[in-house]
Each structure stands twice: as C-alpha cells, then as structure tokens.
Design a protein around this motif. Structure first.
Motif, mmCIF file in Angstrom:
data_model
loop_
_atom_site.group_PDB
_atom_site.id
_atom_site.type_symbol
_atom_site.label_atom_id
_atom_site.label_comp_id
_atom_site.label_asym_id
_atom_site.label_seq_id
_atom_site.Cartn_x
_atom_site.Cartn_y
_atom_site.Cartn_z
ATOM 1 N N GLY A 172 0.808 -1.209 0.000
ATOM 2 C CA GLY A 172 0.000 0.000 0.000
ATOM 3 C C GLY A 172 0.840 1.257 0.000
ATOM 4 O O GLY A 172 0.528 2.230 -0.702
ATOM 5 N N ALA A 173 1.931 1.252 0.769
ATOM 6 C CA ALA A 173 2.809 2.424 0.823
ATOM 7 C C ALA A 173 3.429 2.701 -0.542
ATOM 8 O O ALA A 173 3.549 3.864 -0.968
ATOM 9 N N LYS A 174 3.840 1.647 -1.235
ATOM 10 C CA LYS A 174 4.440 1.824 -2.554
ATOM 11 C C LYS A 174 3.420 2.357 -3.552
ATOM 12 O O LYS A 174 3.725 3.263 -4.359
ATOM 13 N N LEU A 175 2.224 1.821 -3.505
ATOM 14 C CA LEU A 175 1.171 2.304 -4.401
ATOM 15 C C LEU A 175 0.840 3.763 -4.101
ATOM 16 O O LEU A 175 0.614 4.559 -5.027
ATOM 17 N N TYR A 176 0.796 4.120 -2.819
ATOM 18 C CA TYR A 176 0.507 5.504 -2.452
ATOM 19 C C TYR A 176 1.592 6.427 -2.994
ATOM 20 O O TYR A 176 1.287 7.500 -3.551
ATOM 21 N N GLU A 177 2.840 6.023 -2.856
ATOM 22 C CA GLU A 177 3.947 6.851 -3.340
ATOM 23 C C GLU A 177 3.854 7.056 -4.848
ATOM 24 O O GLU A 177 4.113 8.145 -5.362
ATOM 25 N N THR A 178 3.446 6.000 -5.548
ATOM 26 C CA THR A 178 3.391 6.068 -7.010
ATOM 27 C C THR A 178 2.199 6.875 -7.527
ATOM 28 O O THR A 178 2.339 7.668 -8.468
ATOM 29 N N HIS A 179 1.032 6.704 -6.912
ATOM 30 C CA HIS A 179 -0.201 7.248 -7.488
ATOM 31 C C HIS A 179 -0.804 8.429 -6.706
ATOM 32 O O HIS A 179 -1.591 9.180 -7.296
ATOM 33 N N CYS A 180 -0.487 8.577 -5.436
ATOM 34 C CA CYS A 180 -1.241 9.514 -4.599
ATOM 35 C C CYS A 180 -0.435 10.660 -4.017
ATOM 36 O O CYS A 180 -0.962 11.752 -3.800
ATOM 37 N N ALA A 181 0.833 10.410 -3.713
ATOM 38 C CA ALA A 181 1.618 11.379 -2.949
ATOM 39 C C ALA A 181 1.794 12.707 -3.685
ATOM 40 O O ALA A 181 1.911 13.762 -3.046
ATOM 41 N N CYS A 190 -0.249 14.529 -5.177
ATOM 42 C CA CYS A 190 -1.317 15.481 -4.844
ATOM 43 C C CYS A 190 -1.565 15.564 -3.340
ATOM 44 O O CYS A 190 -1.717 16.657 -2.792
ATOM 45 N N HIS A 191 -1.621 14.415 -2.684
ATOM 46 C CA HIS A 191 -2.040 14.388 -1.278
ATOM 47 C C HIS A 191 -0.885 14.493 -0.291
ATOM 48 O O HIS A 191 -1.132 14.536 0.920
ATOM 49 N N GLY A 192 0.360 14.537 -0.796
ATOM 50 C CA GLY A 192 1.506 14.746 0.071
ATOM 51 C C GLY A 192 2.092 13.452 0.607
ATOM 52 O O GLY A 192 1.401 12.439 0.742
ATOM 53 N N ASP A 193 3.381 13.494 0.933
ATOM 54 C CA ASP A 193 4.070 12.309 1.419
ATOM 55 C C ASP A 193 3.495 11.804 2.736
ATOM 56 O O ASP A 193 3.559 10.616 3.040
ATOM 57 N N ARG A 194 2.948 12.719 3.532
ATOM 58 C CA ARG A 194 2.389 12.330 4.823
ATOM 59 C C ARG A 194 0.883 12.602 4.880
ATOM 60 O O ARG A 194 0.321 12.843 5.947
#
Length: 454
Positions: free
Chosen positions: A348-357, A359-363
């Motif tokens: 999940g963390a890897k997917l978040y880094e690839t697709h979400c961070a 716009c929504h930020g690293d944290r």
C-alpha cells in the motif's frame, strides 16, 4: 466526433481522462508541487465526485424568471426539493420526466411536471397536486411509487404545495409521455403499494415543536420535509422503507453503492462539533474546512442547496447541530481488528507513493485549496469503505457552485488498480499518519464497484 462523444458513458469519459492524464508530459513542463497559500477566509477544497459534465446536465434555457411573489416562492421551493434533478432525463427537457431511477425492485421513471395538458400536469388542479405531495396519490387516485418521496413531502404545508404547483404551471409545456415503470412483480401493483403504505406510511403535515425556536422548526421542516434528507441518510429495510428508529443515522443508497453517512454520529458525519459557518459553507459551496460534498451529495449541492437563502441555511445548520450524537463504539470495534500486516502496508505504501503522494503529500497532508489531507480525515476512516472505493476507482469532482466554480478533481484509477491493489492502498491510507481504521478487503472493493463491474 461530437456524435461519438455523446454516446460515451460517465465511466467511458473517466477512463479516457485517466489515460490522457497518464501520458508523459512534454520535457519542458514543470510539475505542480504546491499552490500559493490561500487568501484569508478561503475554503479548503476537498475532492468530490459530482457526475462529469455530460448529458446529465442539459444546456437548456431555464424558465422565465417568476414575476410574482407566489411564483418566486414556488421556484425557490422547486430548488429546495431538487425537483429538476429527478424529473429531468439525461439530455432532456427540464422537468419533462423520463429519468430512470434504479431501485432493488426494478426501475422507476420520473413523471412529466411541465404544463403540458396531455402528458404533463397542465390539466391538474392545486388540489390534485396537493394529493400527490401529501398523500402519494395521482390525480386519478392511483397510488404512487414511494421512489417519489411523498413519505417526506407529506410534511410540506398546503401553502408551499400550492406555490410549487403555481410555479410548475409556468413551465413551457413539453409533450413527453410518461415511461411506464419497469418493476418486478408484484412490486408495481396497486395491491402491493397499498400493503406497503399500510405498513410504513401515514400522511401528516409538519407540526412545529413549541419548545423550539422558529429557526429550528424551519430547519427541521426543510431537512425532514421538502429536502427529504432522510431518503439517503436513513437506512432502509428489505422492502425499501426508511427505518424510522434510525432517522438520519446513515445508510447505503440503493443501487448507487454510495454510503450516506450518519448526520448524528460524530464518528461519521455528524456536525455537532462543526461551526455553523462550516456547515453552511458545505451546503452552499460543496466544500468547507471540515469536509466536502461527494457522490450523490455533490449533485444535491449543485442543483439545490447552493441556491438556498442564508436564513434557510442557518436554520438547517441549527437543526443539524441539535441532532444527538451516538457512542464511540464503532471506532473501538475498528481498532480491535488489529493493524494491517507488514506485507499489505508495504504494498500500500508503494502504491501511495506512485499514485497519490504527488497530490495528497508524502504524509497525507494535502495541498491547501486544492487537494484534501488524508491524515486525520473522518471521511477516510468511515466504517463503510464504499465511498473510498468509488473515489479511487472512478474519481470525480466536487460540485461546481458559485462559491467554488472551478473545483479540483481526482482522476480515476480503475484502469490501473485491481481489487487487491485498491484494497492495499486504502488499507495503508486508513492506518497511516495517525489514522486508525479497519482493513479494506478485496471483497469490499468488488462489492463497492457496483454496476460498473457487472
């Protein structure tokens, strides 16, 4: 090209948009890293999911501006009840009906409310219209299907019903015959409707609570009556009736796979701890510092509540803030389910880094004025995860309103994320940066996909 575009569904448009968004940018393009700080008093914009601007929003001229106080009142009430939203088919004439509304029992088609005497309500009287609103019966005495929310409209006063009818009579006549309902037997029969009404419906005009101020009573009248908020925010039983014991306690919207959160629970979407300004901003613009309108609620804001007066918004705000809060048991139950495994968190963390961070930020902090923070966001930790799945897979926008005319949107990821990936990234988000909620399973994702995956 225009003919082809007109045949695309919302999901087709979303998929094409996501494909375009995934194409590499020109070499000299600078990526967006942050937006300038918002001006004082500006509202934070959260991602929404109003329907994309396709044929669902017909570019048809609005009726002439009312010229008398009665007609002006009727036009206002039509907005408050979002009458055009249901009684306008995609690409059709406003108020001419024909929009199909899916229910667990089949499809109900809205009726023609224009002044046409043959196919509309041009031959009706004010008494006929009152009978439909108050008692759920057509002009000829036929029982109406409760998909027309007369269970709420019965609380509307005769004066408001007459004003609404007077306004509808000014609409240009549209010759469009009503489409017969496509309901499974016996749900469309008059006998079945009579039994249903005997069990779940009692006509009754709103009675003011003498112990409450006039403003509170006005808010209760709008929320419980013409606004028919309980149609979505109250759970329903197997026969489609609202559970009166859990009024406004939240429920799944049938066939839409969107969850209308509780308006009573501070853990869901209760507003007892919101400021009146934040509640009014949500109803007026679709966004506020405490949350945003998404899914079907975005349509309600776009078509209805943004046009309400500040006095009526204040009255609704006061009533909603007075609703009792529920216990915090749901959060405790979620916490007891345990943290996600290291493998799921890592994926999940890897997917978040690839697709979400981006716009929504690293944290999960978001970007003020554009993309919502995901950390400590109650919408993220809802016990029902349907809305999260809808937003991740199909994206969307907050409603375009006068106070928020150019909302930022979220792209769809339905072409990139399967059920397993969607579950993993949502589980990570729901348990990162101080969030604590239950894991999302592949089964939940598949179930929330709804008709899009069928």
């Amino acid at each position: 090209m225009a003919k082809i575009a007109g045949q695309l569904t919302t999901q087709d448009v979303a998929a094409v948009a996501h494909w375009l968004a995934a194409k590499p940018l020109p070499a000299n393009t600078k990526p967006l890293t942050a937006l300038p700080p918002a001006s004082p008093g500006a509202q934070r914009i959260d991602c929404g999911s109003a329907p994309l601007p396709d044929k669902a929003t017909p570019a048809v001229a609005a009726p002439a501006r009312p010229t008398t106080p009665l007609l002006a009142q009727g036009a206002y009430l039509a907005r408050a009840g979002n009458c055009m939203g249901c009684h306008t088919a995609r690409g059709g004439t406003p108020f001419a009906g024909g929009r199909g509304i899916e229910t667990p029992f089949g499809t109900v088609f809205s009726s023609n409310l224009t002044s046409d005497t043959a196919t509309g309500i041009g031959s009706w009287s004010a008494a006929d219209f009152w009978q439909a609103m108050h008692d759920g019966r057509s002009k000829d005495g036929r029982l109406l299907n409760p998909a027309f929310p007369y269970t709420s409209f019965t609380q509307v006063t005769r004066a408001d019903s007459d004003a609404l009818f007077a306004y509808l009579q000014t609409l240009p006549p549209a010759s469009q015959a009503n489409t017969p309902h496509a309901l499974r037997w016996p749900f469309g029969t008059q006998s079945a409707l009579a039994v249903w009404r005997a069990l779940y419906f009692t006509p009754g005009v709103y009675q003011a609570d003498a112990a409450r101020p006039a403003e509170w009573n006005r808010g209760a009248y709008l929320v419980r009556g013409l606004g028919h908020c309980g149609s979505c925010h109250t759970p329903r039983n197997a026969l489609g009736a609202s559970n009166s014991g859990f009024d406004l306690a939240g429920g799944m919207i049938p066939m839409q796979n969107w969850y209308a959160p509780s308006l009573m629970s501070s853990l869901e979407a209760g507003v007892a701890d919101w400021s009146p300004q934040d509640i009014a901003a949500l109803l007026k613009t679709g966004v506020s510092p405490r949350g945003s309108a998404a899914g079907p609620m975005a349509e309600v804001v776009r078509n209805s509540t943004q046009y309400l007066s500040s006095e009526d918004l204040g009255a609704m705000t006061g009533f909603l803030k007075s609703l009792p809060a529920t216990s915090e048991a749901p959060r405790a139950e979620q916490a007891a389910q345990g943290a996600p495994s290291a493998a799921v968190s890592g994926i999940g963390a890897k997917l978040y880094e690839t697709h979400c961070a981006q716009c929504h930020g690293d944290r999960g902090e978001g970007v003020r004025g554009a993309y919502p923070p995901l950390a400590q966001n109650r919408g993220v930790t809802l016990s029902d995860t349907s809305n999260l799945v809808q937003m991740v897979l199909y994206g969307g926008f907050a409603p375009a309103t006068e106070g928020n005319p150019r909302p930022f949107g979220m792209p769809p990821f339905v072409l990139q994320l399967n059920d397993k990936s969607t579950a993993a990234v949502l589980t990570y988000i729901r348990n990162a940066w101080g969030n604590r909620a239950s894991q999302v399973t592949e089964l939940e994702v598949n179930r929330a996909r709804g008709p899009h995956a069928r």
